[in-house]
Design an enzyme around this catalytic site. Structure first.
Site, mmCIF file in Angstrom:
data_model
loop_
_atom_site.group_PDB
_atom_site.id
_atom_site.type_symbol
_atom_site.label_atom_id
_atom_site.label_comp_id
_atom_site.label_asym_id
_atom_site.label_seq_id
_atom_site.Cartn_x
_atom_site.Cartn_y
_atom_site.Cartn_z
ATOM 1 C CE LYS A 11 3.794 -0.922 -4.325
ATOM 2 N NZ LYS A 11 4.563 -1.635 -5.371
ATOM 3 C CG ASN A 114 3.914 -5.274 -5.410
ATOM 4 O OD1 ASN A 114 3.538 -4.119 -5.246
ATOM 5 N ND2 ASN A 114 5.176 -5.584 -5.644
ATOM 6 C CG HIS A 117 7.473 1.163 -1.430
ATOM 7 N ND1 HIS A 117 8.360 0.819 -2.427
ATOM 8 C CD2 HIS A 117 8.160 1.966 -0.558
ATOM 9 C CE1 HIS A 117 9.538 1.396 -2.171
ATOM 10 N NE2 HIS A 117 9.442 2.099 -1.052
ATOM 11 C CD GLU A 128 11.954 4.529 -0.826
ATOM 12 O OE1 GLU A 128 12.533 4.028 -1.806
ATOM 13 O OE2 GLU A 128 11.330 3.843 0.013
#
Ligand code: UDP
Ligand code: MG
Length: 141
Positions: A11, A114, A117, A128
Site C-alpha cells: 500500500k 496497514n 493487501h 483481483e
C-alpha cells in the site's frame, strides 16, 4: 497448480516509507514466488472499483483517498495454499491485533494504512489479479 496463487499489493504508506524492499524480502523468505509485479498509481475511480465491496462502509471514502494517494506495488504470488498462507504472513487487518513478526505488525502505520493487501479467497484472488494484470503479464509457476 493454477489456483495456488494470491493477489497482493504493497500500500501507498509502505511504498512512501521505503519498505518495498523489506516486504518483498519477507515474501520471498516465506516461500512465495513473485509471478507478476508492477508499480501503479490508482485513480480514485480505480480504487473505488477495487474496494467496491466496502462501498457502504463508513471507512470507504477515506480508504479510496488513501489508496489513490500514491503508487502501490501489485503482485501475483505463488505457493501451495497461497491465499491462506499469505493472510497468515500479513496478520490481522488491524495491526494492533496482528501477530508478532507479521508484515502488518512490522510495517502498518494505522488500521487504514496497514501496509499490504492480500486476497481473502481463491475467487477474489482470480478477480483481483485480473483487475491489475492482463493475461500476458502473468507467469504462473
Ligand atoms: N479498513 C479501514 N478501516 C476499517 C477496516 C478496514 O480503513 O475499519 C481498510 C484497511 O486498509 C483494510 C481495507 O480497508 O485493509 C479492507 O478491509 P478488509 O476488512 O477487507 O480487510 P483486509 O482484507 O485488508 O484484511
Ligand atoms: Mg479484504
Amino acid at each position: 497448480m493454477l489456483n495456488d496463487f494470491t493477489f497482493a499489493f504493497i500500500k501507498p504508506n509502505a511504498v512512501k516509507n521505503s519498505n518495498i524492499g523489506p516486504i518483498l524480502s519477507m515474501i520471498n523468505k516465506a516461500g512465495f514466488r513473485i509471478s507478476a509485479m508492477k508499480m501503479i498509481h490508482l485513480t480514485i475511480s480505480q480504487a473505488e472499483s477495487f474496494y467496491a465491496v466496502h462501498g457502504e462502509k463508513p471507512f470507504f471514502r477515506d480508504l479510496v483517498k488513501f489508496m489513490s494517494s500514491g503508487p502501490v506495488v501489485a503482485m501475483i504470488l505463488c505457493c501451495d495454499n497461497a491465499v491462506e498462507e499469505f493472510r497468515k504472513l500479513i496478520g490481522e487487518t488491524d495491526p494492533a491485533r496482528a501477530g508478532e513478526g507479521t508484515i502488518r505488525k512490522l510495517f502498518a502505520t494505522s488500521l487504514q494504512m496497514n501496509a499490504v493487501h492480500g486476497s481473502d479467497s481463491n475467487e477474489n484472488a482470480i478477480k483481483e489479479a485480473a483487475f491489475f494484470f492482463s493475461e500476458f503479464e502473468r507467469y504462473y509457476s
